[in-house]
Design an enzyme around this catalytic site. Sequence first.
Site, PDB file in Angstrom:
ATOM      1  N   GLU A   1      28.291  19.557  11.467  1.00 28.87           N
ATOM      2  CA  GLU A   1      28.216  18.113  11.171  1.00 28.87           C
ATOM      3  C   GLU A   1      29.097  17.791   9.981  1.00 28.87           C
ATOM      4  O   GLU A   1      29.351  18.638   9.123  1.00 28.87           O
ATOM      5  CB  GLU A   1      26.762  17.663  10.947  1.00 28.87           C
ATOM      6  CG  GLU A   1      26.094  18.162   9.665  1.00 28.87           C
ATOM      7  CD  GLU A   1      26.266  17.254   8.461  1.00 28.87           C
ATOM      8  OE1 GLU A   1      26.838  16.162   8.599  1.00 28.87           O
ATOM      9  OE2 GLU A   1      25.846  17.655   7.362  1.00 28.87           O
TER      10      GLU A   1
ATOM     11  N   ARG B   1      21.858  15.056  11.685  1.00 26.91           N
ATOM     12  CA  ARG B   1      23.228  14.936  12.208  1.00 26.91           C
ATOM     13  C   ARG B   1      23.664  16.167  13.008  1.00 26.91           C
ATOM     14  O   ARG B   1      24.643  16.126  13.728  1.00 26.91           O
ATOM     15  CB  ARG B   1      24.232  14.713  11.056  1.00 26.91           C
ATOM     16  CG  ARG B   1      24.144  13.350  10.397  1.00 26.91           C
ATOM     17  CD  ARG B   1      25.278  13.131   9.407  1.00 26.91           C
ATOM     18  NE  ARG B   1      25.254  14.032   8.279  1.00 26.91           N
ATOM     19  CZ  ARG B   1      24.580  13.833   7.143  1.00 26.91           C
ATOM     20  NH1 ARG B   1      23.864  12.737   6.983  1.00 26.91           N
ATOM     21  NH2 ARG B   1      24.617  14.719   6.168  1.00 26.91           N
TER      22      ARG B   1
ATOM     23  N   SER C   1      31.583  20.898   0.415  1.00 24.85           N
ATOM     24  CA  SER C   1      31.355  19.519  -0.032  1.00 24.85           C
ATOM     25  C   SER C   1      32.482  19.127  -0.978  1.00 24.85           C
ATOM     26  O   SER C   1      32.632  19.716  -2.047  1.00 24.85           O
ATOM     27  CB  SER C   1      29.995  19.457  -0.744  1.00 24.85           C
ATOM     28  OG  SER C   1      29.914  18.309  -1.549  1.00 24.85           O
TER      29      SER C   1
ATOM     30  N   HIS D   1      21.985  18.046  -8.605  1.00 20.45           N
ATOM     31  CA  HIS D   1      22.351  17.282  -7.416  1.00 20.45           C
ATOM     32  C   HIS D   1      21.637  15.940  -7.394  1.00 20.45           C
ATOM     33  O   HIS D   1      22.212  14.918  -6.997  1.00 20.45           O
ATOM     34  CB  HIS D   1      22.099  18.064  -6.122  1.00 20.45           C
ATOM     35  CG  HIS D   1      22.695  17.359  -4.930  1.00 20.45           C
ATOM     36  ND1 HIS D   1      21.945  16.618  -4.056  1.00 20.45           N
ATOM     37  CD2 HIS D   1      23.987  17.214  -4.527  1.00 20.45           C
ATOM     38  CE1 HIS D   1      22.754  16.085  -3.149  1.00 20.45           C
ATOM     39  NE2 HIS D   1      23.992  16.424  -3.412  1.00 20.45           N
TER      40      HIS D   1
ATOM     41  N   PHE E   1      25.802   8.334  -7.417  1.00 18.23           N
ATOM     42  CA  PHE E   1      26.669   7.906  -6.322  1.00 18.23           C
ATOM     43  C   PHE E   1      25.991   6.817  -5.493  1.00 18.23           C
ATOM     44  O   PHE E   1      26.589   5.790  -5.173  1.00 18.23           O
ATOM     45  CB  PHE E   1      27.033   9.101  -5.435  1.00 18.23           C
ATOM     46  CG  PHE E   1      27.984   8.724  -4.343  1.00 18.23           C
ATOM     47  CD1 PHE E   1      29.344   8.679  -4.595  1.00 18.23           C
ATOM     48  CD2 PHE E   1      27.538   8.390  -3.076  1.00 18.23           C
ATOM     49  CE1 PHE E   1      30.242   8.308  -3.599  1.00 18.23           C
ATOM     50  CE2 PHE E   1      28.411   8.015  -2.071  1.00 18.23           C
ATOM     51  CZ  PHE E   1      29.769   7.975  -2.338  1.00 18.23           C
TER      52      PHE E   1
ATOM     53  N   HIS F   1      31.527  16.002   3.355  1.00 17.51           N
ATOM     54  CA  HIS F   1      31.114  17.398   3.495  1.00 17.51           C
ATOM     55  C   HIS F   1      31.151  17.823   4.949  1.00 17.51           C
ATOM     56  O   HIS F   1      31.156  16.997   5.865  1.00 17.51           O
ATOM     57  CB  HIS F   1      29.771  17.687   2.799  1.00 17.51           C
ATOM     58  CG  HIS F   1      28.518  17.306   3.520  1.00 17.51           C
ATOM     59  ND1 HIS F   1      27.344  17.056   2.852  1.00 17.51           N
ATOM     60  CD2 HIS F   1      28.227  17.161   4.823  1.00 17.51           C
ATOM     61  CE1 HIS F   1      26.405  16.776   3.738  1.00 17.51           C
ATOM     62  NE2 HIS F   1      26.911  16.822   4.932  1.00 17.51           N
TER      63      HIS F   1
HETATM   64  C1  HEM Z   1      23.836  14.609   0.300  1.00 20.89           C
HETATM   65  C2  HEM Z   1      26.225  12.972  -3.534  1.00 20.89           C
HETATM   66  C3  HEM Z   1      28.121  17.344  -4.187  1.00 20.89           C
HETATM   67  C4  HEM Z   1      24.896  19.118  -1.064  1.00 20.89           C
HETATM   68  C5  HEM Z   1      24.382  13.797  -0.654  1.00 20.89           C
HETATM   69  C6  HEM Z   1      24.250  12.367  -0.663  1.00 20.89           C
HETATM   70  C7  HEM Z   1      24.903  11.904  -1.745  1.00 20.89           C
HETATM   71  C8  HEM Z   1      25.458  13.036  -2.423  1.00 20.89           C
HETATM   72  C9  HEM Z   1      25.035  10.468  -2.192  1.00 20.89           C
HETATM   73  C10 HEM Z   1      23.512  11.536   0.361  1.00 20.89           C
HETATM   74  C11 HEM Z   1      24.520  11.043   1.309  1.00 20.89           C
HETATM   75  C12 HEM Z   1      23.898  10.239   2.399  1.00 20.89           C
HETATM   76  O1  HEM Z   1      23.065  10.768   3.155  1.00 20.89           O
HETATM   77  O2  HEM Z   1      24.266   9.072   2.505  1.00 20.89           O
HETATM   78  C13 HEM Z   1      27.010  13.990  -4.003  1.00 20.89           C
HETATM   79  C14 HEM Z   1      28.092  13.842  -4.948  1.00 20.89           C
HETATM   80  C15 HEM Z   1      28.622  15.073  -5.136  1.00 20.89           C
HETATM   81  C16 HEM Z   1      27.869  15.995  -4.285  1.00 20.89           C
HETATM   82  C17 HEM Z   1      28.516  12.512  -5.571  1.00 20.89           C
HETATM   83  C18 HEM Z   1      29.745  15.522  -6.022  1.00 20.89           C
HETATM   84  C19 HEM Z   1      30.307  14.784  -6.941  1.00 20.89           C
HETATM   85  C20 HEM Z   1      27.384  18.210  -3.421  1.00 20.89           C
HETATM   86  C21 HEM Z   1      27.592  19.625  -3.372  1.00 20.89           C
HETATM   87  C22 HEM Z   1      26.671  20.129  -2.511  1.00 20.89           C
HETATM   88  C23 HEM Z   1      25.904  19.028  -1.994  1.00 20.89           C
HETATM   89  C24 HEM Z   1      28.704  20.358  -4.126  1.00 20.89           C
HETATM   90  C25 HEM Z   1      26.411  21.558  -2.104  1.00 20.89           C
HETATM   91  C26 HEM Z   1      27.242  22.551  -2.283  1.00 20.89           C
HETATM   92  C27 HEM Z   1      24.376  18.043  -0.389  1.00 20.89           C
HETATM   93  C28 HEM Z   1      23.527  18.143   0.780  1.00 20.89           C
HETATM   94  C29 HEM Z   1      23.229  16.844   1.178  1.00 20.89           C
HETATM   95  C30 HEM Z   1      23.906  15.971   0.240  1.00 20.89           C
HETATM   96  C31 HEM Z   1      23.061  19.421   1.445  1.00 20.89           C
HETATM   97  C32 HEM Z   1      22.403  16.425   2.385  1.00 20.89           C
HETATM   98  C33 HEM Z   1      20.947  16.363   2.091  1.00 20.89           C
HETATM   99  C34 HEM Z   1      20.166  15.969   3.320  1.00 20.89           C
HETATM  100  O3  HEM Z   1      20.601  15.114   4.071  1.00 20.89           O
HETATM  101  O4  HEM Z   1      19.082  16.521   3.512  1.00 20.89           O
HETATM  102  N1  HEM Z   1      25.116  14.188  -1.741  1.00 20.89           N
HETATM  103  N2  HEM Z   1      26.898  15.302  -3.638  1.00 20.89           N
HETATM  104  N3  HEM Z   1      26.370  17.882  -2.583  1.00 20.89           N
HETATM  105  N4  HEM Z   1      24.575  16.726  -0.687  1.00 20.89           N
HETATM  106 FE1  HEM Z   1      25.689  16.032  -2.193  1.00 20.89          FE
END
Ligand code: HEM
Length: 386
Positions: A167, A202, A251, A334, A341, A358
Amino acid sequence: TKRDIESKRKANNIYQLPKMLVSAIPTNLQCPRTQPARIPKPDFEPPYPCHAVLFPQDVSQLVIAIIGAQHKPSSDPTATEASRSTISTFLSNPTASTPPSFFEWASVTDNKDFLNFTALAYWPSKSAYETWTAESGFQTWWTSLDPSTSPNGWFLEVFLPTTDRFETMFNTPTHAEGSAHMRESMSDPIREHGYWGSMRDRLPLSQTDPLTGTPDARPSTTTTAPISNNPSSSNKRIIIPGKKNLTIIRSGQDWHDTTPKERDLYLSTMHPVLTRGMDFLRDNGSEVGCYSCRLMDIVDAKTGSSERIDRTFGLAYFDELASLERWSREHPTHLAIFGGFMQYARTLGDEVTLKVFHEVMVLREDQQFFEYVGCHGGTGMLAAGW
Ligand code: HEM
């Protein structure tokens, strides 16, 4: 009129989502659910838009290869350049009939102070990848590497997800990253995002499969001498066997074209927290089911420098999807970047200039390949034990 909609949006300080939301699961992969969806209600409307990559119908399996060279901190830049040039000859070999659809370069200095310089290459099928390994001369070169004489380490990490185990999520439909270079199109705004568990919703296979990993795969937190400190891997060639439902996330963040305001916001409030989150996964990942994590800079192919490129990505390997879900939902780093964000995406909608995306895959044992030649014991999946 457009202007009326705009002023209403500004007055309410909220982005007006287009009503035409689509499922992130392509029509040909939709099926009756035997596993519950996590979406809060069927007509849930996310607070801002996100898009998913749509692949041509004949693409059913992708290949993503991380081809890396590992150099001692003391090694001179010409040695790193020589490694890049070696990998490059295969990726750009004109005699190969199925070159990668897309590749670029990334680097990271790890917590043992080694420089890891990698190509990140994508193919639209397993057969295209295999043909390339043969025709480009890569396979012959790779098998001939001798860890006892090679001045640096090499690693090959290959993911071969079928599309039901893959996804993507992009906050803008116009910027292509990684697998999006093989797209037929980007989807309309998707419904499944903006709530915890949306990543799972997804994934097409999550409709019928709980996507659990191997129960005993979680690394022990009580190991007294971490295997990753075992120095003897540096003169060995080691293959790590596949693990059931190993979960990979890449990501990415791109702040190159941000407005000055967003750039400041990103660099002062998000990037430092992201670095802390990635450091935690790299150094203490075993506490949460993470085998390996690299926060990598996209670098210029010629200079090896990340200057003015302004793009990074976190690349992390988890023992199962639930562990990645838990980390993203619970870890303060996170939660902080996520909250930041969400808050400004909610206000700016598609005017956000920070680009994030991502790609996540949950791999069968036979859809992953990890081989390390002369690398230190903390490299990639070597940390999972061998
Ligand atoms: C989901 C922000 C980096 C792992 C999200 C979401 C946001 C976000 C806003 C929700 C998106 C949505 O569903 O609309 C950010 C920002 C990052 C960042 C601003 C960097 C500046 C990372 C990194 C990882 C990560 C580096 C892991 C290595 C995840 C995962 C989800 C997620 C696994 C999905 C959670 C779920 O749906 O259960 N992130 N993220 N994120 N992020 Fe990040």
